[in-house]
Design an enzyme around this catalytic site. Structure first.
Site, mmCIF file in Angstrom:
data_model
loop_
_atom_site.group_PDB
_atom_site.id
_atom_site.type_symbol
_atom_site.label_atom_id
_atom_site.label_comp_id
_atom_site.label_asym_id
_atom_site.label_seq_id
_atom_site.Cartn_x
_atom_site.Cartn_y
_atom_site.Cartn_z
ATOM 1 N N HIS A 31 44.854 40.186 40.525
ATOM 2 C CA HIS A 31 43.623 39.452 40.224
ATOM 3 C C HIS A 31 43.602 39.213 38.701
ATOM 4 O O HIS A 31 44.164 40.011 37.947
ATOM 5 C CB HIS A 31 42.455 40.357 40.641
ATOM 6 C CG HIS A 31 41.101 39.740 40.554
ATOM 7 N ND1 HIS A 31 40.406 39.628 39.369
ATOM 8 C CD2 HIS A 31 40.289 39.227 41.505
ATOM 9 C CE1 HIS A 31 39.233 39.071 39.598
ATOM 10 N NE2 HIS A 31 39.133 38.816 40.890
ATOM 11 N N ASP A 61 44.458 49.328 40.629
ATOM 12 C CA ASP A 61 43.239 48.545 40.834
ATOM 13 C C ASP A 61 42.837 48.712 42.303
ATOM 14 O O ASP A 61 43.457 48.137 43.201
ATOM 15 C CB ASP A 61 43.542 47.080 40.484
ATOM 16 C CG ASP A 61 42.391 46.144 40.851
ATOM 17 O OD1 ASP A 61 41.406 46.601 41.483
ATOM 18 O OD2 ASP A 61 42.485 44.952 40.517
ATOM 19 N N GLN A 90 39.916 46.363 46.122
ATOM 20 C CA GLN A 90 39.970 45.959 47.538
ATOM 21 C C GLN A 90 40.400 47.107 48.449
ATOM 22 O O GLN A 90 40.539 46.914 49.658
ATOM 23 C CB GLN A 90 40.941 44.779 47.721
ATOM 24 C CG GLN A 90 40.547 43.522 46.978
ATOM 25 C CD GLN A 90 39.260 42.902 47.505
ATOM 26 O OE1 GLN A 90 38.788 43.204 48.603
ATOM 27 N NE2 GLN A 90 38.667 42.035 46.706
ATOM 28 N N LYS A 133 31.689 45.915 45.888
ATOM 29 C CA LYS A 133 32.635 45.608 46.977
ATOM 30 C C LYS A 133 32.636 46.700 48.035
ATOM 31 O O LYS A 133 33.285 46.591 49.058
ATOM 32 C CB LYS A 133 34.035 45.410 46.406
ATOM 33 C CG LYS A 133 34.161 44.137 45.580
ATOM 34 C CD LYS A 133 35.584 43.852 45.217
ATOM 35 C CE LYS A 133 35.715 42.853 44.091
ATOM 36 N NZ LYS A 133 35.512 41.468 44.524
ATOM 37 N N CYS A 188 40.779 33.892 41.955
ATOM 38 C CA CYS A 188 41.067 34.588 40.693
ATOM 39 C C CYS A 188 42.483 35.139 40.669
ATOM 40 O O CYS A 188 42.730 36.244 40.166
ATOM 41 C CB CYS A 188 40.066 35.714 40.424
ATOM 42 S SG CYS A 188 38.413 35.136 40.166
HETATM 43 N N1 PLP Z 1 40.665 43.374 41.311
HETATM 44 C C1 PLP Z 1 40.686 42.871 42.536
HETATM 45 C C2 PLP Z 1 41.864 43.132 43.420
HETATM 46 C C3 PLP Z 1 39.598 42.137 43.012
HETATM 47 O O1 PLP Z 1 39.613 41.624 44.241
HETATM 48 C C4 PLP Z 1 38.494 41.919 42.147
HETATM 49 C C5 PLP Z 1 37.345 41.096 42.583
HETATM 50 O O2 PLP Z 1 37.474 40.207 43.397
HETATM 51 C C6 PLP Z 1 38.520 42.474 40.869
HETATM 52 C C7 PLP Z 1 39.616 43.191 40.487
HETATM 53 C C8 PLP Z 1 37.378 42.303 39.921
HETATM 54 O O3 PLP Z 1 36.265 43.000 40.353
HETATM 55 P P1 PLP Z 1 34.856 42.875 39.587
HETATM 56 O O4 PLP Z 1 34.576 41.404 39.465
HETATM 57 O O5 PLP Z 1 33.909 43.580 40.470
HETATM 58 O O6 PLP Z 1 35.017 43.530 38.266
#
Ligand code: PLP
Length: 407
Positions: free
Chosen positions: A124, A201, A204, A227, A365
């Protein structure tokens, strides 16, 4: 899960009763954010109605109660991901802020010109851009783990990227586009054999898989509250104590200090050293409540049911002529990205919306992943335990109508 259980769960999510264009809402955008159960909503209202006072600094009753609730939440979260101590849990605004924190603080502590950070092709933007910014700041290089046609990381290629200049490996546990569940334990073991720390990370992963940071031996593990059925604006950075003690603070301000003079400031102990300013002390309790909620259902039960939904939806999607699914690993979570030949994903998303069906379209993203796949974007459905096979049937019928319109 039985139909009865699912119906009972659905009744706990008030938003699922909403109508969209006069049709029942079908919410398949859970990878972007999840809906909130009554228990979480009630906890937020209870906090503001009964426990609202700024934490840590007050001698008065209400402040002490609010502090206790916030720190209890931290303890609960530490236990939930099996951190060895609640001092290893840093509250952030979310995954993005947690990664930025590590990129800044580890960057200051450990990185120099010529060093390298290893990430993967399926990250992401929030696990790309902070490292790119660090690379620009310090004159470093990003190295990218490639993937195969199923959307699985190529571990032999990964190993070749690790060397004495590698300062960190930062990969996603579960891809928000492909759904692939990456073999993060193996990734961590390989990096550790060369003394390289690893950030995972978990944005998900935490909603779908029971995460144990000690079992994984992750140095840093990050995720977002919204999430996993909690409110927006709260997230978690888990960091091993040895790292959090070594790296400098990210932001300066109140809470993170021990003593301030105009000449010099000494920093607070963990975890407060990384928590400048008033934290989201209501959000933290909402997050603990959300984790209690999923724990009560059972993480294994959730994973099994969501896998069942994903398998069912995949099978039904394949009935459609010209269907191409991106991300076909055996080991995947409840995300399905797809394209239908000669139909723009935006058109599919916009027409499904008119049927009350919320899906996401675009690059999710993850523009570098789209470039790798040589596509502009996909349509993405992402399921939660409150979704049903009947909703999937409605979605498939609507999708078939879209396809017939365009053919
Ligand atoms: N990492 C992953 C794999 C994601 O799917 C997302 C959000 O869609 C993020 C990071 C970023 O999360 P946040 O916008 O809650 O900081």
């Amino acid at each position: 899960m039985t139909t009865n259980e699912i119906n009972n769960i659905r009744a706990e999510f008030p938003i699922l009763l909403e109508k969209v264009y006069n049709r029942p809402l079908i919410y398949f955008d859970n990878a972007a954010t999840t809906q909130k159960p009554k228990a979480v909503l009630d906890r937020i209202i209870y906090g503001y109605e009964h426990l609202n006072a700024n934490i840590h600094r007050g001698v008065h009753f209400l402040s002490q109660q609010a502090t206790e609730a916030h720190e209890d939440a931290r303890n609960y979260i530490a236990n939930f991901i099996n951190a060895s101590s609640s001092t290893e849990i840093i509250f952030t605004r979310g995954t993005t802020e947690a990664i930025n924190l590590v990129a800044f603080s580890l960057g200051e502590f450990a990185c120099q010109k010529g060093d390298e950070i290893v990430i993967s092709v399926m990250e992401h933007h929030s696990n790309i851009v902070p490292w790119q910014m660090l690379c620009e700041r310090k004159g470093m290089k990003l190295r990218i783990i490639p993937m195969n046609e199923k959307g699985e990381l190529q571990l032999d290629e990964y190993e070749k990227l690790l060397n004495e200049r590698t300062k960190l490996v930062s990969v996603t546990h579960v891809s928000n586009v492909l759904g692939t569940i990456n073999p993060v334990k193996e990734i961590i073991t390989k990096a550790h054999s060369k003394n390289i720390p690893v950030l995972i990370d978990g944005a998900q992963a935490v909603p779908h898989i029971q995460v144990d940071v000690q079992e994984l031996d992750a140095d840093f593990y990050v995720f977002s509250g919204h999430k996993v059925y909690a409110s927006t604006g709260i997230g978690v950075l888990f960091g091993k104590r040895e790292w959090l003690e070594k790296i400098p603070p990210y932001q300066g301000g109140g809470e993170m200090i021990q003593n301030v003079t105009f000449e010099r400031t000494t920093y607070n102990e963990l975890p407060f050293k990384f928590e400048a300013g008033t934290p989201d002390y209501i959000g933290s309790t909402a997050l603990a409540e959300a984790l209690k909620y999923v724990q009560n259902i059972g993480m294994e039960k959730i994973a099994n049911y969501e896998n069942e939904l994903t398998r069912y939806a995949t099978k039904r999607l394949m009935e459609i002529d010209g269907m191409r699914i991106y991300g076909t690993s055996e080991n995947k979570s409840s995300v399905i990205s797809f394209l239908v030949e000669n139909i723009h994903p935006y058109d599919i998303g916009a027409i499904l919306d008119k049927h009350g069906i919320a899906v996401r379209t675009g690059h999710h993203c993850a523009q570098p992943l789209m470039d790798f796949l040589k596509i502009p974007g996909t349509v993405r459905t992402s399921f939660s335990f409150y979704n049903t096979k009947e909703e999937i049937d409605t979605f498939i019928e609507a999708l078939k109508r879209v396809v017939n319109m365009f053919r």
